[in-house]
Design an enzyme around this catalytic site. Structure first.
Site, PDB file in Angstrom:
ATOM      1  N   GLY A   1       0.784  -1.177   0.171  1.00 43.95           N
ATOM      2  CA  GLY A   1      -0.044  -0.017   0.011  1.00 43.95           C
ATOM      3  C   GLY A   1       0.851   1.212   0.051  1.00 43.95           C
TER       4      GLY A   1
ATOM      5  N   ASN B   1       1.787   3.084  -2.484  1.00 41.00           N
ATOM      6  CA  ASN B   1       0.937   3.737  -3.563  1.00 41.00           C
ATOM      7  C   ASN B   1      -0.207   4.476  -3.127  1.00 41.00           C
ATOM      8  OD1 ASN B   1       2.451   4.326  -6.323  1.00 41.00           O
ATOM      9  ND2 ASN B   1       2.555   2.133  -6.013  1.00 41.00           N
TER      10      ASN B   1
ATOM     11  N   MET C   1      -3.517  -7.067  -7.477  1.00 41.77           N
ATOM     12  CA  MET C   1      -2.732  -8.261  -8.132  1.00 41.77           C
ATOM     13  C   MET C   1      -3.891  -9.037  -8.588  1.00 41.77           C
ATOM     14  SD  MET C   1       0.045  -6.580  -8.125  1.00 41.77           S
ATOM     15  CE  MET C   1       1.399  -7.567  -8.474  1.00 41.77           C
TER      16      MET C   1
ATOM     17  N   LEU D   1      -8.448  -8.665 -14.260  1.00 41.94           N
ATOM     18  CA  LEU D   1      -9.968  -8.163 -14.377  1.00 41.94           C
ATOM     19  C   LEU D   1     -10.480  -8.607 -15.458  1.00 41.94           C
ATOM     20  CD1 LEU D   1      -8.936  -4.572 -12.953  1.00 41.94           C
ATOM     21  CD2 LEU D   1     -10.274  -6.300 -11.775  1.00 41.94           C
TER      22      LEU D   1
ATOM     23  N   ASN E   1      -4.296   2.359 -13.529  1.00 37.23           N
ATOM     24  CA  ASN E   1      -3.486   1.304 -13.097  1.00 37.23           C
ATOM     25  C   ASN E   1      -2.150   2.013 -13.046  1.00 37.23           C
ATOM     26  OD1 ASN E   1      -2.389  -1.341 -11.880  1.00 37.23           O
ATOM     27  ND2 ASN E   1      -1.970  -1.728 -14.000  1.00 37.23           N
TER      28      ASN E   1
ATOM     29  N   HIS F   1       1.647   0.633 -12.955  1.00 34.57           N
ATOM     30  CA  HIS F   1       2.643  -0.707 -13.320  1.00 34.57           C
ATOM     31  C   HIS F   1       4.138  -0.231 -13.102  1.00 34.57           C
ATOM     32  CE1 HIS F   1       3.398  -4.597 -14.835  1.00 34.57           C
ATOM     33  NE2 HIS F   1       4.325  -4.082 -15.604  1.00 34.57           N
TER      34      HIS F   1
HETATM   35  C1  GAR Z   1       4.075  -1.266  -7.058  1.00 35.63           C
HETATM   36  O1  GAR Z   1       5.420  -1.290  -7.629  1.00 35.63           O
HETATM   37  C2  GAR Z   1       2.982  -1.374  -8.451  1.00 35.63           C
HETATM   38  O2  GAR Z   1       3.501  -0.633  -9.520  1.00 35.63           O
HETATM   39  C3  GAR Z   1       2.908  -2.830  -8.669  1.00 35.63           C
HETATM   40  O3  GAR Z   1       2.724  -3.349  -7.348  1.00 35.63           O
HETATM   41  C4  GAR Z   1       3.383  -2.642  -6.393  1.00 35.63           C
HETATM   42  C5  GAR Z   1       2.574  -2.282  -5.377  1.00 35.63           C
HETATM   43  O4  GAR Z   1       3.336  -1.676  -4.340  1.00 35.63           O
HETATM   44  N1  GAR Z   1       1.660  -3.026  -9.243  1.00 35.63           N
HETATM   45  C6  GAR Z   1       1.794  -3.917 -10.323  1.00 35.63           C
HETATM   46  O5  GAR Z   1       2.748  -4.550 -10.476  1.00 35.63           O
HETATM   47  C7  GAR Z   1       0.436  -4.138 -11.168  1.00 35.63           C
HETATM   48  N2  GAR Z   1       0.656  -4.913 -12.259  1.00 35.63           N
HETATM   49  P1  GAR Z   1       2.316  -0.776  -3.097  1.00 35.63           P
HETATM   50  O6  GAR Z   1       1.343  -1.908  -2.612  1.00 35.63           O
HETATM   51  O7  GAR Z   1       3.416  -0.423  -2.182  1.00 35.63           O
HETATM   52  O8  GAR Z   1       1.835   0.302  -3.775  1.00 35.63           O
END
Ligand code: GAR
Length: 216
Positions: free
Chosen positions: A11, A13, A89, A92, A106, A108
């Site tokens: 979490g 982000n 993760m 969808l 999103n 990524h």
């Molecule tokens: C982040 O690096 C995000 O970009 C990635 O998961 C991580 C979550 O971190 N998302 C993906 O890979 C989606 N395909 P967080 O829970 O600390 O935000």
């Protein structure tokens, strides 16, 4: 603009969005945080920020569609106008992505369209890329695909491993996710023929994060 933030893990982000929304000038607020995992550390962040949060555990549903119907119900009931996937993760289905078309984004950790999916930093290093980065994009029926709003890039250094690179890219993720949400909430974003234009501030949609280790 009311945000619904979907998480599965740490979490960070989500935290960047919480911090941004704490600024009275920021044109959005978090109406709901949903985790598909009851043990997601990000839920603690939501609770600490006194946000409305809930777990919708995908394992409790017979198929993807019924899980997503529950997500949509919760998001609608909270009046959500923009869904922000923040380390969510789950793949969808088109039913969900069509319901939220143009209203779901999103983040990524790669320079899409390179390296959709998992282990992006390992793969970028293995491929000998000189740059890595992150992308915020509108959600479409294909995983990690859809009109690109903003990208951040950072050099890959000779001594980088996946962890050091991920740490650096993550800093940039937090910066660009907040920018993207602001632009959408301010109505500055237009999707035309599958690509995004941003009123008056196109240049700010490419964000360069230098490394501290490199001497020029
Ligand atoms: C982040 O690096 C995000 O970009 C990635 O998961 C991580 C979550 O971190 N998302 C993906 O890979 C989606 N395909 P967080 O829970 O600390 O935000």
């Amino acid at each position: 603009m009311k945000l619904g933030v979907l998480i599965s893990g740490r979490g960070s982000n989500l935290q960047a969005l919480i911090d941004a929304c704490a600024n009275p000038d920021f044109p959005a607020e978090i109406a709901l945080v949903i985790s598909n995992r009851p043990d997601a550390a990000g839920l603690e962040r939501a609770i600490k920020a006194r946000l409305n949060s809930q777990t919708i555990d995908h394992k409790a549903f017979k198929d993807r569609e019924s899980f997503e119907d529950e997500l949509t119900n919760a998001l609608q009931n909270a009046g959500v106008e923009l869904v922000c996937l923040a380390g969510f993760m789950r793949v969808l289905t088109p039913k969900f992505t069509e319901r939220w078309a143009g209203k779901a984004i999103n983040i990524h950790p790669s320079l899409l369209p390179s390296f959709p999916g998992l282990h992006t930093h390992e793969r970028a290093i293995e491929a000998g890329c000189r740059f890595a980065g992150a992308t915020v994009h509108f959600v479409s029926a294909e995983m990690d695909e859809g009109p690109i709003i903003i990208q951040a890039t950072t050099p890959i250094l000779a001594n980088d491993d996946a962890n050091s690179l991920a740490d650096r890219v993550l800093q940039a993720e937090h910066e660009i996710y907040v920018r993207a949400v602001r632009w959408i909430a301010e109505g500055k974003i237009l999707i035309k023929n599958g690509s995004v234009s941003i009123e008056g501030i196109e240049d700010e949609a490419s964000y360069y994060l230098p490394t501290t280790k490199r001497s020029v």
